[in-house]
Structures are given as C-alpha cells and as structure tokens.
Design a protein around this motif. Sequence first.
Motif, PDB file in Angstrom:
ATOM      1  N   ASP A   1      76.054  36.882 -51.481  1.00 24.80           N
ATOM      2  CA  ASP A   1      76.625  35.908 -50.548  1.00 24.80           C
ATOM      3  C   ASP A   1      75.987  36.029 -49.172  1.00 24.80           C
ATOM      4  OD1 ASP A   1      78.277  35.035 -52.546  1.00 24.80           O
ATOM      5  OD2 ASP A   1      80.076  36.021 -51.795  1.00 24.80           O
ATOM      6  N   ALA A   2      75.838  37.267 -48.702  1.00 26.82           N
ATOM      7  CA  ALA A   2      75.234  37.488 -47.379  1.00 26.82           C
ATOM      8  C   ALA A   2      73.788  37.003 -47.357  1.00 26.82           C
ATOM      9  CB  ALA A   2      75.309  38.970 -47.011  1.00 26.82           C
ATOM     10  N   ILE A   3      73.053  37.281 -48.425  1.00 24.85           N
ATOM     11  CA  ILE A   3      71.664  36.829 -48.507  1.00 24.85           C
ATOM     12  C   ILE A   3      71.591  35.309 -48.469  1.00 24.85           C
ATOM     13  CG2 ILE A   3      69.680  36.664 -50.063  1.00 24.85           C
ATOM     14  CD1 ILE A   3      70.273  39.546 -50.926  1.00 24.85           C
ATOM     15  N   LEU A   4      72.492  34.656 -49.177  1.00 23.85           N
ATOM     16  CA  LEU A   4      72.486  33.197 -49.240  1.00 23.85           C
ATOM     17  C   LEU A   4      72.902  32.556 -47.924  1.00 23.85           C
ATOM     18  CD1 LEU A   4      73.917  32.607 -52.837  1.00 23.85           C
ATOM     19  CD2 LEU A   4      71.535  32.470 -52.068  1.00 23.85           C
ATOM     20  N   CYS A   5      73.462  33.345 -47.020  1.00 27.71           N
ATOM     21  CA  CYS A   5      73.787  32.842 -45.683  1.00 27.71           C
ATOM     22  C   CYS A   5      72.601  32.947 -44.733  1.00 27.71           C
ATOM     23  CB  CYS A   5      74.959  33.633 -45.082  1.00 27.71           C
ATOM     24  SG  CYS A   5      76.548  33.227 -45.786  1.00 27.71           S
ATOM     25  N   GLY A   6      71.567  33.682 -45.135  1.00 27.11           N
ATOM     26  CA  GLY A   6      70.465  33.983 -44.233  1.00 27.11           C
ATOM     27  C   GLY A   6      69.265  33.084 -44.420  1.00 27.11           C
ATOM     28  N   GLU A   7      68.273  33.292 -43.570  1.00 28.37           N
ATOM     29  CA  GLU A   7      67.024  32.537 -43.665  1.00 28.37           C
ATOM     30  C   GLU A   7      66.215  33.006 -44.871  1.00 28.37           C
ATOM     31  OE1 GLU A   7      65.219  33.222 -39.883  1.00 28.37           O
ATOM     32  OE2 GLU A   7      66.226  31.505 -38.954  1.00 28.37           O
ATOM     33  N   GLY A   8      65.509  32.082 -45.497  1.00 28.37           N
ATOM     34  CA  GLY A   8      64.697  32.424 -46.661  1.00 28.37           C
ATOM     35  C   GLY A   8      65.521  32.840 -47.856  1.00 28.37           C
ATOM     36  N   SER A   9      66.740  32.317 -47.959  1.00 25.40           N
ATOM     37  CA  SER A   9      67.697  32.792 -48.964  1.00 25.40           C
ATOM     38  C   SER A   9      67.227  32.561 -50.397  1.00 25.40           C
ATOM     39  CB  SER A   9      69.055  32.125 -48.751  1.00 25.40           C
ATOM     40  OG  SER A   9      68.949  30.711 -48.852  1.00 25.40           O
ATOM     41  N   ALA A  10      66.569  31.453 -50.660  1.00 20.82           N
ATOM     42  CA  ALA A  10      66.144  31.160 -52.032  1.00 20.82           C
ATOM     43  C   ALA A  10      65.169  32.214 -52.548  1.00 20.82           C
ATOM     44  CB  ALA A  10      65.517  29.771 -52.104  1.00 20.82           C
TER      45      ALA A  10
ATOM     46  N   SER B   1      79.029  20.388 -32.742  1.00 23.59           N
ATOM     47  CA  SER B   1      77.760  20.971 -32.330  1.00 23.59           C
ATOM     48  C   SER B   1      77.877  22.477 -32.184  1.00 23.59           C
ATOM     49  CB  SER B   1      77.308  20.344 -31.011  1.00 23.59           C
ATOM     50  OG  SER B   1      76.124  20.959 -30.548  1.00 23.59           O
ATOM     51  N   LYS B   2      79.000  22.936 -31.626  1.00 20.34           N
ATOM     52  CA  LYS B   2      79.211  24.375 -31.450  1.00 20.34           C
ATOM     53  C   LYS B   2      79.332  25.085 -32.793  1.00 20.34           C
ATOM     54  CE  LYS B   2      79.847  28.115 -29.092  1.00 20.34           C
ATOM     55  NZ  LYS B   2      78.766  28.674 -28.269  1.00 20.34           N
ATOM     56  N   LEU B   3      80.003  24.444 -33.741  1.00 19.50           N
ATOM     57  CA  LEU B   3      80.151  25.042 -35.064  1.00 19.50           C
ATOM     58  C   LEU B   3      78.802  25.203 -35.749  1.00 19.50           C
ATOM     59  CD1 LEU B   3      83.271  23.105 -36.407  1.00 19.50           C
ATOM     60  CD2 LEU B   3      83.184  25.393 -35.443  1.00 19.50           C
ATOM     61  N   ILE B   4      77.941  24.198 -35.640  1.00 20.31           N
ATOM     62  CA  ILE B   4      76.601  24.257 -36.243  1.00 20.31           C
ATOM     63  C   ILE B   4      75.794  25.388 -35.617  1.00 20.31           C
ATOM     64  CG2 ILE B   4      74.409  23.032 -36.467  1.00 20.31           C
ATOM     65  CD1 ILE B   4      76.053  20.433 -36.677  1.00 20.31           C
ATOM     66  N   THR B   5      75.890  25.529 -34.293  1.00 15.80           N
ATOM     67  CA  THR B   5      75.177  26.611 -33.600  1.00 15.80           C
ATOM     68  C   THR B   5      75.645  27.967 -34.087  1.00 15.80           C
ATOM     69  OG1 THR B   5      74.888  25.253 -31.629  1.00 15.80           O
ATOM     70  CG2 THR B   5      74.684  27.635 -31.354  1.00 15.80           C
ATOM     71  N   ASN B   6      76.958  28.137 -34.255  1.00 21.52           N
ATOM     72  CA  ASN B   6      77.509  29.418 -34.708  1.00 21.52           C
ATOM     73  C   ASN B   6      77.035  29.749 -36.120  1.00 21.52           C
ATOM     74  OD1 ASN B   6      78.871  29.849 -32.353  1.00 21.52           O
ATOM     75  ND2 ASN B   6      80.813  29.011 -33.076  1.00 21.52           N
ATOM     76  N   ARG B   7      76.980  28.736 -36.995  1.00 22.46           N
ATOM     77  CA  ARG B   7      76.520  28.977 -38.360  1.00 22.46           C
ATOM     78  C   ARG B   7      75.059  29.427 -38.374  1.00 22.46           C
ATOM     79  NH1 ARG B   7      79.006  23.748 -39.434  1.00 22.46           N
ATOM     80  NH2 ARG B   7      81.153  24.061 -40.127  1.00 22.46           N
ATOM     81  N   LYS B   8      74.232  28.818 -37.529  1.00 25.96           N
ATOM     82  CA  LYS B   8      72.822  29.198 -37.460  1.00 25.96           C
ATOM     83  C   LYS B   8      72.670  30.634 -36.973  1.00 25.96           C
ATOM     84  CE  LYS B   8      70.844  24.586 -36.829  1.00 25.96           C
ATOM     85  NZ  LYS B   8      70.110  23.682 -35.904  1.00 25.96           N
ATOM     86  N   LYS B   9      73.454  31.018 -35.964  1.00 28.74           N
ATOM     87  CA  LYS B   9      73.399  32.389 -35.460  1.00 28.74           C
ATOM     88  C   LYS B   9      73.804  33.370 -36.544  1.00 28.74           C
ATOM     89  CE  LYS B   9      74.314  31.421 -30.569  1.00 28.74           C
ATOM     90  NZ  LYS B   9      75.292  31.610 -29.455  1.00 28.74           N
ATOM     91  N   MET B  10      74.852  33.017 -37.290  1.00 31.10           N
ATOM     92  CA  MET B  10      75.346  33.894 -38.336  1.00 31.10           C
ATOM     93  C   MET B  10      74.320  34.049 -39.438  1.00 31.10           C
ATOM     94  SD  MET B  10      78.982  33.638 -40.313  1.00 31.10           S
ATOM     95  CE  MET B  10      78.617  32.049 -41.012  1.00 31.10           C
ATOM     96  N   SER B  11      73.646  32.938 -39.817  1.00 32.18           N
ATOM     97  CA  SER B  11      72.675  33.015 -40.904  1.00 32.18           C
ATOM     98  C   SER B  11      71.498  33.899 -40.549  1.00 32.18           C
ATOM     99  CB  SER B  11      72.195  31.606 -41.275  1.00 32.18           C
ATOM    100  OG  SER B  11      71.386  31.064 -40.253  1.00 32.18           O
ATOM    101  N   LYS B  12      71.082  33.878 -39.287  1.00 32.56           N
ATOM    102  CA  LYS B  12      69.983  34.734 -38.865  1.00 32.56           C
ATOM    103  C   LYS B  12      70.396  36.196 -38.874  1.00 32.56           C
ATOM    104  CE  LYS B  12      67.666  31.304 -35.945  1.00 32.56           C
ATOM    105  NZ  LYS B  12      67.255  30.947 -34.563  1.00 32.56           N
TER     106      LYS B  12
END
Length: 271
Positions: A185-194, A58-69
């Motif tokens: 790569d950075a864009i694809l990690c973020g929201e609205g990446s497509a 759960s913590k890993l998923i939260t960290n990935r979401k923070k990073m993508s934003k």
Amino acid sequence: SDRIFKVFSQQRKTQRLIGCSLRREAYQRVVQLGNRQAKFYYFTSRGQNSEIESRIESKLITNRKKMSKSYGDHTYWDERYSKDNEHFDWYQRYHGLKHFLNEYIPQSENLPVLMVGCGNSRLSDEMTKDNYSAKNMYNIDISSVVIEQMQKKYPDQTWKTMDASNLSEFSDGFFGGIIDKGTLDAILCGEGSATISEDMLSEVSRVLKPGSVFLCITYGQPANRLNYLKKSKYNWSVEHKTVRKPNQEEGKKDPDDDDLHYVYIMRKNKK
C-alpha cells in the motif's frame, strides 16, 4: 455542521470527525492539518462559496502529492521513527490475523518467515509468543532507524535494513511464508509505484518456497489490487478474504467495504 472532514491520521490511523460551521474556518483547518500529511475526505453542500471549495480541493491535492513522495523515501521513515519509537501496527494486530497465519503459515512447518516492511509492528513478536520460532523470523524495513530499534528489543529475531524490491541477500525459495501488512500500500502511494511494486512482488515470488504462501494485508479492494497481484510471471495462485477492521462492530451483519481489510493469499505453484 456546514462541513465535515473525515480525517484518517497516517501517524496513528485513528479516525476523527471535525465539524466546521464556517467555510473559511474549514479551509484554515485544512491548512493547519496539512503539515501532518493527513488524508482528508470532505463532504460539501454544492454550489455554495465555490472559491473556498476550490481552494480546499487544491490543498487536498497538494497534501496527497507530498504524502506520495514521502512514503517511498527512507528519510521520511527514519525521521518518523526517530521521533516516535512506540509500537504501532498498521491495520491489524496478531489476534485479528491469527486464523489466517495459522492456516497458511503454520507453526508446525518451522520454516523461515519473512516480514516485509516490518516497521515497529508487534506482529512478529506476537507470533513468536504463539509458538512461531524466533530464530526463523526475518524482519526487513527500508528504515535503518527502526531496524536498530527493533533489534535491541527483540535480539532473538533477524532484523535487516533492506528494500523490499531487492531481496538479493536471500536465495531462491528460502522462505516458507512471507507477510506484508501495509508495505505494498505504501509503495502504491509513492512515485514510480508500478515499477517498484512489480519489482517487490517479483522478489517476493523468487524467495518464496514453492507450495508456500505470501499473505498481503491491505485496505485495497480486489478491483484495485488484483491487477498488481495476479500476474503469471509470479507463478502463484491468488485468492482473497476479508477481516473486519478493529474498530468495527462485531455484531454488524453486513459490513460495508469501508469496514473491512483485505487478505490476499498467494500460494506459489510447485512447478
């Protein structure tokens, strides 16, 4: 060790191994490192203490979401570069890419070259030291902080605060070469990446001179990148090659996929 975490720091991309003998210590370590927005990969012995395993996941998923934003937000990069203005190169330095650059964006053509998402990389400076023209080197980044820093260091080059998905300041076919080292790569990690990645690649295609090359250096394997790059609307051919990561042993005959970076070569069609 009961649990091993393989941590790739987004601050320095350096790799560390952390061994934790107790599962609770492992979870506390994840919580501690979470504020650094590190990306974690962990290996567990299944079926033991599932509650702790669940909390870690759960913590890993939260960290990935923070990073993508964060990666799509210029305020994240402004803050990062304000705190640390030392040079840092994602993936590869010039010497690792020189043979690609010399072959596909040769110095002899003496045409404008665009560095997309330049950050505080040394790449454009190292290119000018190898007979690329400083006056033809254009560098853009979404962070005004890093652009101001780099402008002071290398005033002979052009530095602009600009979103890679909107290159309207440049005319069609202006550049004789375009380089991206980690921006897609950075864009694809973020929201609205497509949507954003498609806008970026459309703009790159538009400002690229027919017959010239867009080089994209990435950790993304073909199965995960060609679906973004290989679209008829961009009017370019696509091929890819590999280069060993700097920390990999040169003598290793058969490098694994994890030992490689990928260089995608998009040559714009002349018609």
